[in-house]
Design an enzyme around this catalytic site. Sequence first.
Site, mmCIF file in Angstrom:
data_model
loop_
_atom_site.group_PDB
_atom_site.id
_atom_site.type_symbol
_atom_site.label_atom_id
_atom_site.label_comp_id
_atom_site.label_asym_id
_atom_site.label_seq_id
_atom_site.Cartn_x
_atom_site.Cartn_y
_atom_site.Cartn_z
ATOM 1 N NE ARG A 67 -3.591 -0.256 2.557
ATOM 2 C CZ ARG A 67 -4.642 -0.655 1.846
ATOM 3 N NH1 ARG A 67 -5.134 0.132 0.912
ATOM 4 N NH2 ARG A 67 -5.201 -1.824 2.051
ATOM 5 C CG HIS A 111 -19.393 5.642 2.986
ATOM 6 N ND1 HIS A 111 -18.543 4.600 2.657
ATOM 7 C CD2 HIS A 111 -20.330 5.115 3.811
ATOM 8 C CE1 HIS A 111 -18.947 3.501 3.279
ATOM 9 N NE2 HIS A 111 -20.022 3.786 3.990
ATOM 10 C CG ASP A 147 -15.696 4.711 5.154
ATOM 11 O OD1 ASP A 147 -15.356 5.464 4.219
ATOM 12 O OD2 ASP A 147 -15.912 3.506 5.002
HETATM 13 C C1 GRF Z 1 -20.826 5.176 -4.950
HETATM 14 O O1 GRF Z 1 -21.927 4.578 -4.333
HETATM 15 C C2 GRF Z 1 -19.935 5.845 -3.943
HETATM 16 O O2 GRF Z 1 -20.625 6.385 -2.874
HETATM 17 C C3 GRF Z 1 -19.089 4.689 -3.469
HETATM 18 O O3 GRF Z 1 -18.850 3.918 -4.618
HETATM 19 C C4 GRF Z 1 -19.892 4.130 -5.550
HETATM 20 C C5 GRF Z 1 -19.236 4.612 -6.806
HETATM 21 O O4 GRF Z 1 -20.126 4.751 -7.861
HETATM 22 N N1 GRF Z 1 -17.923 5.152 -2.776
HETATM 23 P P1 GRF Z 1 -19.693 5.498 -9.198
HETATM 24 O O5 GRF Z 1 -18.403 4.855 -9.664
HETATM 25 O O6 GRF Z 1 -19.527 6.948 -8.901
HETATM 26 O O7 GRF Z 1 -20.799 5.221 -10.155
#
Ligand code: GRF
Length: 223
Positions: A67, A111, A147
Site C-alpha cells: 500500500r 460514502h 470513513d
Molecule cells: C458510490 O456509491 C460511492 O458512494 C461509493 O462507490 C460508488 C461509486 O459509484 N464510494 P460510481 O463509480 O460513482 O458510479
Amino acid sequence: MSGMPCVILISGRGTNLQAILRAVAEEGLPLDIRAVISNRPEAAGLEQARRAGLPSYVLDHTLFADRETFDRELQELIDRHVPQLVILAGFMRILSEKFVSHYRGRLINIHPSLLPAFPGLNTHRRALAAGVGEHGATVHFVTEAVDGGPVIVQACVSVLAEDTADTLAARVLAEEHRIYPQVLRWFAEGRLRLERHSGRDCAVLDGEILEASEHLLPGEVKQ
Ligand code: GRF
C-alpha cells in the site's frame, strides 16, 4: 478552464464523476479538473474522462508491492497536477495515513450510507439486513479514521418494504449525484473548510460548524 484545480480518483463505473462533469459543463461548478486517475484499468469512468477531454491515468494497485509504495506513486502523480482539492468519486482503496495527512483539508469522499452507520463495503445489503428505516449517502472530509472524517452533508432516503440492495442503491445514488456537486461547489468557492475546534476535526461552512446530525432531506439543499 477556470476554477479550482482538482484531481478526481475513481475505481469503477464513474457515475459520480459524470455528475461532477455535468455540473462543471452545465451549472458552472468552478472546478478545473486536471486529471482523472483510476486504480483499475477497466474502470468505465476512464472512458467518460477521455470523452470529456480530460487527462486520464491508470495506476494499477495490483502492480505494487504494498500500500505504501502505491500511495507514494499515487501522491506523486496527483501532485504533478498541483491540485487544491482531491475528490474521491467511488475510489475503492483504503489510503495510508501518510497519504491522507498529506492532503489534509483538501481530500473529500462520498460514502453510500449515513455515516457513522455502515462504514466499509456492501452498505446497501447491510442496511437492509439491519432493518433500518432510513439510509442514504454522506459526503465527508477524509481524515486518518477510515470513513470517519467529519461529515459535510448527508442525504436520506426511506427504506421501502420491497427494496432490494439494487433498488435501494439506485435511490441512494441519485442523492449522491445531487449532493456531491453541491459540496464541491462550496469547497471551490472557499466557503467550506476542515478546521480543528476543541480538539476535534470539524467541517465548517461559511464559518459555522456542520454537525453530523444535520441530515439533509430528499430534495433539500442547504446553501
Ligand atoms: C458510490 O456509491 C460511492 O458512494 C461509493 O462507490 C460508488 C461509486 O459509484 N464510494 P460510481 O463509480 O460513482 O458510479
